[in-house]
Every structure is written in C-alpha cells, then in structure tokens.
Scaffold this active site. Structure first.
Site, PDB file in Angstrom:
ATOM      1  N   CYS A   1     -11.507   2.880  -0.508  1.00 38.26           N
ATOM      2  CA  CYS A   1     -10.182   3.269  -0.038  1.00 38.26           C
ATOM      3  C   CYS A   1      -9.935   2.511   1.244  1.00 38.26           C
ATOM      4  O   CYS A   1     -10.806   2.476   2.130  1.00 38.26           O
ATOM      5  CB  CYS A   1     -10.099   4.777   0.204  1.00 38.26           C
ATOM      6  SG  CYS A   1      -8.529   5.302   0.959  1.00 38.26           S
TER       7      CYS A   1
ATOM      8  N   HIS B   1      -8.169   3.141   3.720  1.00 38.22           N
ATOM      9  CA  HIS B   1      -8.122   3.949   4.943  1.00 38.22           C
ATOM     10  C   HIS B   1      -9.505   4.097   5.584  1.00 38.22           C
ATOM     11  O   HIS B   1      -9.615   4.269   6.804  1.00 38.22           O
ATOM     12  CB  HIS B   1      -7.620   5.368   4.626  1.00 38.22           C
ATOM     13  CG  HIS B   1      -6.152   5.476   4.431  1.00 38.22           C
ATOM     14  ND1 HIS B   1      -5.503   4.937   3.353  1.00 38.22           N
ATOM     15  CD2 HIS B   1      -5.190   6.070   5.182  1.00 38.22           C
ATOM     16  CE1 HIS B   1      -4.213   5.209   3.426  1.00 38.22           C
ATOM     17  NE2 HIS B   1      -3.996   5.897   4.536  1.00 38.22           N
TER      18      HIS B   1
ATOM     19  N   CYS C   1      -4.284  -1.358  -2.236  1.00 38.53           N
ATOM     20  CA  CYS C   1      -4.378   0.093  -2.415  1.00 38.53           C
ATOM     21  C   CYS C   1      -5.238   0.338  -3.636  1.00 38.53           C
ATOM     22  O   CYS C   1      -4.934  -0.149  -4.726  1.00 38.53           O
ATOM     23  CB  CYS C   1      -2.983   0.675  -2.618  1.00 38.53           C
ATOM     24  SG  CYS C   1      -2.924   2.427  -3.045  1.00 38.53           S
TER      25      CYS C   1
ATOM     26  N   ASP D   1       0.859  -1.187   0.000  1.00 37.16           N
ATOM     27  CA  ASP D   1       0.000   0.000   0.000  1.00 37.16           C
ATOM     28  C   ASP D   1       0.891   1.231   0.000  1.00 37.16           C
ATOM     29  O   ASP D   1       2.068   1.161   0.384  1.00 37.16           O
ATOM     30  CB  ASP D   1      -0.921   0.023   1.216  1.00 37.16           C
ATOM     31  CG  ASP D   1      -1.892   1.210   1.186  1.00 37.16           C
ATOM     32  OD1 ASP D   1      -2.573   1.370   0.155  1.00 37.16           O
ATOM     33  OD2 ASP D   1      -1.960   1.964   2.161  1.00 37.16           O
ATOM     34  N   SER D   2       0.334   2.337  -0.406  1.00 32.90           N
ATOM     35  CA  SER D   2       1.087   3.586  -0.389  1.00 32.90           C
ATOM     36  C   SER D   2       1.391   4.025   1.039  1.00 32.90           C
ATOM     37  O   SER D   2       2.263   4.872   1.257  1.00 32.90           O
ATOM     38  CB  SER D   2       0.314   4.687  -1.124  1.00 32.90           C
ATOM     39  OG  SER D   2      -0.943   4.906  -0.512  1.00 32.90           O
TER      40      SER D   2
ATOM     41  N   GLU E   1      -4.806   9.432   8.645  1.00 31.12           N
ATOM     42  CA  GLU E   1      -3.363   9.299   8.839  1.00 31.12           C
ATOM     43  C   GLU E   1      -2.845  10.198   9.961  1.00 31.12           C
ATOM     44  O   GLU E   1      -1.777   9.949  10.510  1.00 31.12           O
ATOM     45  CB  GLU E   1      -2.632   9.573   7.526  1.00 31.12           C
ATOM     46  CG  GLU E   1      -2.941   8.547   6.450  1.00 31.12           C
ATOM     47  CD  GLU E   1      -1.733   8.173   5.620  1.00 31.12           C
ATOM     48  OE1 GLU E   1      -0.793   8.974   5.557  1.00 31.12           O
ATOM     49  OE2 GLU E   1      -1.741   7.063   5.034  1.00 31.12           O
TER      50      GLU E   1
END
Length: 277
Positions: free
Chosen positions: A193, A195, A74, A11-12, A159
C-alpha cells in the site's frame, strides 16, 4: 502536429505521492499530472465494481488532460480495476493510450529479496482479498510462499497524520505480529500500500533484525524507466519541461497540507469535479 503529453499518476488519495516522488526523482525531466480522488477515498473497502468505476472515471479524466500514459499508483486500483481497463476499455476507446499498475512490477522482483523463500504482504483489505499478489508473485516465483495481512487501521492513521504518534504503536505492532505468527520463516515484508512507507520508522522498530522491509516507490520508478526505454514511441511524446501539476477531487487546501508530507515537498493543487455518485 507534435503534441506533447504528460505522464499521469493516479491514486485514490495521498499514498500514490510516495510512488510519484520516486518516479520524479528517477525521471525528473518529464511533465506529470497527479490526481488524487480524495472525495471518494479510501478505496480499500469498496467492491470491485465500485473501484473499477471510480478508477476508470479518473483515468479518463487524465486522458482528457493529455496523458497518454497513466500509472495507477494505488494497489487497490491496480488489483481491482487495472486488468479490466487494459483489456476492455483501452482497445475499444483508447487504443493509443496505456495504463500501468504497481503490482506486476513489484511481483517481478520481490522474489529476489527473500532467502527463506517466504515473504509477507501487508495491504488493505481490498488488495489482500483480491489475492492479486499471490497470483502475480506465483507467476514469477512459484517457489516463494506468500503470506498476507490486511491492515485496515494503517491508512486512517496515515491520512490523519497520526502515523508517528505513540497511539499508532498498538496497530503497527498488532498487524506485524499477526503476519509473523503465520510463518516464522518470513524474512521479507512487502508494503503493498503506497500509504505505508510513512509508517516505516515505526515498523522497523518492531521487526526482527532478520526481516527486511520492501517499499514500492523505487521498484515502480525503475520499472517505468525501463518501460519508457522499451517504448520510445510513448517516451518521445512526453513533454520534458519537468512540470508537475496536482489535482484532487477533494478540498485543495486539505490536500496540499497532507500531500506535502507524502511528497516530501510543498504541493499546490487544484480541485476538479468528477461525476461523483
């Protein structure tokens, strides 16, 4: 010589850990290497060419660590880089390796979660602008109408560990309302996503009761279970000591602190250097 490999998960940044968590719960016996390209995240607003280059560098690093199979956990990388890697790179340089994404397995099942045949997709600008979900869902469920909504503030909130703070309410409600205003028949929302699952408590508070919420972790994990059943030649080469290794291109201490929130368990990582440019 029977060399045992690990399954790579990329993942990024941190979001792919929500997918990795589901995969590890479904298939705890295998060895895994997780790599987060935190030094260059987020990928969401980068061009196709940049995301492709970054993703390829990370995939090749995982190949070098002995990962014959890599999961792009991702959505942005899956949307902007996966097909090019599969079609242009693997046949020429890595014919025995495989790279899978998160979009196709999700598109294969999402139509079963809507009664109104109208779903919403919430993702980064990069994923939304790629229209990958519109294209893929239409292949499997041409009768389903798909409405998209980009949520540029959700990844920064997550994040920075502010996703459960009262200050996040405005942006959660804003993007949900913008999506639902596009069609009042939406009865299922896909979080496109990795996240976004950390925002689920707040999202559920703001959704109408008739709208269901769909994450990707279990979908991707179930798809991988089936993939390995269908490809025993790959499954048989994966080590079964249940080892999990974590790497990041960013600061390891920072990664460990945030990653434990996404993964739901303590994470100890190692920083590695890529050809950052």
């Amino acid at each position: 010589m029977n060399i045992k490999h690990s399954i790579g998960v990329f993942d990024s940044g941190y979001g792919g850990l929500t997918v990795f968590k589901s995969i590890a719960e479904k298939l705890p016996q295998y060895n895994y290497i997780y790599f987060g390209d935190n030094a260059r995240s987020p990928y969401g607003d980068h061009s196709f060419d940049t995301v492709y280059q970054y993703t390829l560098e990370c995939v090749e690093w995982l190949f070098a660590q002995g990962c014959q199979l890599v999961i792009l956990a991702c959505n942005t990388a899956s949307a902007k880089a996966l097909r090019s890697i599969q079609q242009k790179v693997l046949p020429v340089k890595y014919p025995n390796n495989r790279v899978l994404g998160v979009i196709r397995p999700t598109a294969e099942v999402v139509g079963g979660f809507t009664s109104s045949k109208t779903i919403g997709v919430m993702g980064t600008r990069g994923t939304v602008n790629s229209e990958s979900y519109l294209i893929e869902i239409n292949k499997f469920f041409p009768e389903v109408k798909v409405l998209q909504q980009s949520c540029p503030m959700w990844v920064p909130l997550v994040e920075n560990n502010e996703h459960l703070d009262p200050g996040a309410d405005y942006f959660v409600e804003k993007y949900i309302n913008e999506l639902l205003d596009k069609d009042n028949n939406i009865d299922c929302i896909l979080l496109a996503c990795t996240h976004y699952p950390l925002l689920i408590p707040k999202i559920k508070e703001m959704l109408p009761e008739n709208v269901s919420l769909l994450g990707q972790g279990d979908i991707v994990a179930n798809s991988l279970v089936q993939y390995l059943k269908n490809h025993p030649e790959i499954a048989s080469k994966v080590g079964v000591e249940g080892k999990k290794s974590f790497f990041t291109s960013g600061d390891a201490e920072v990664f460990n602190t945030h990653a434990s929130i996404f993964f739901g368990a303590d994470v100890v990582s190692e920083r590695i250097s890529l050809n950052i440019r």
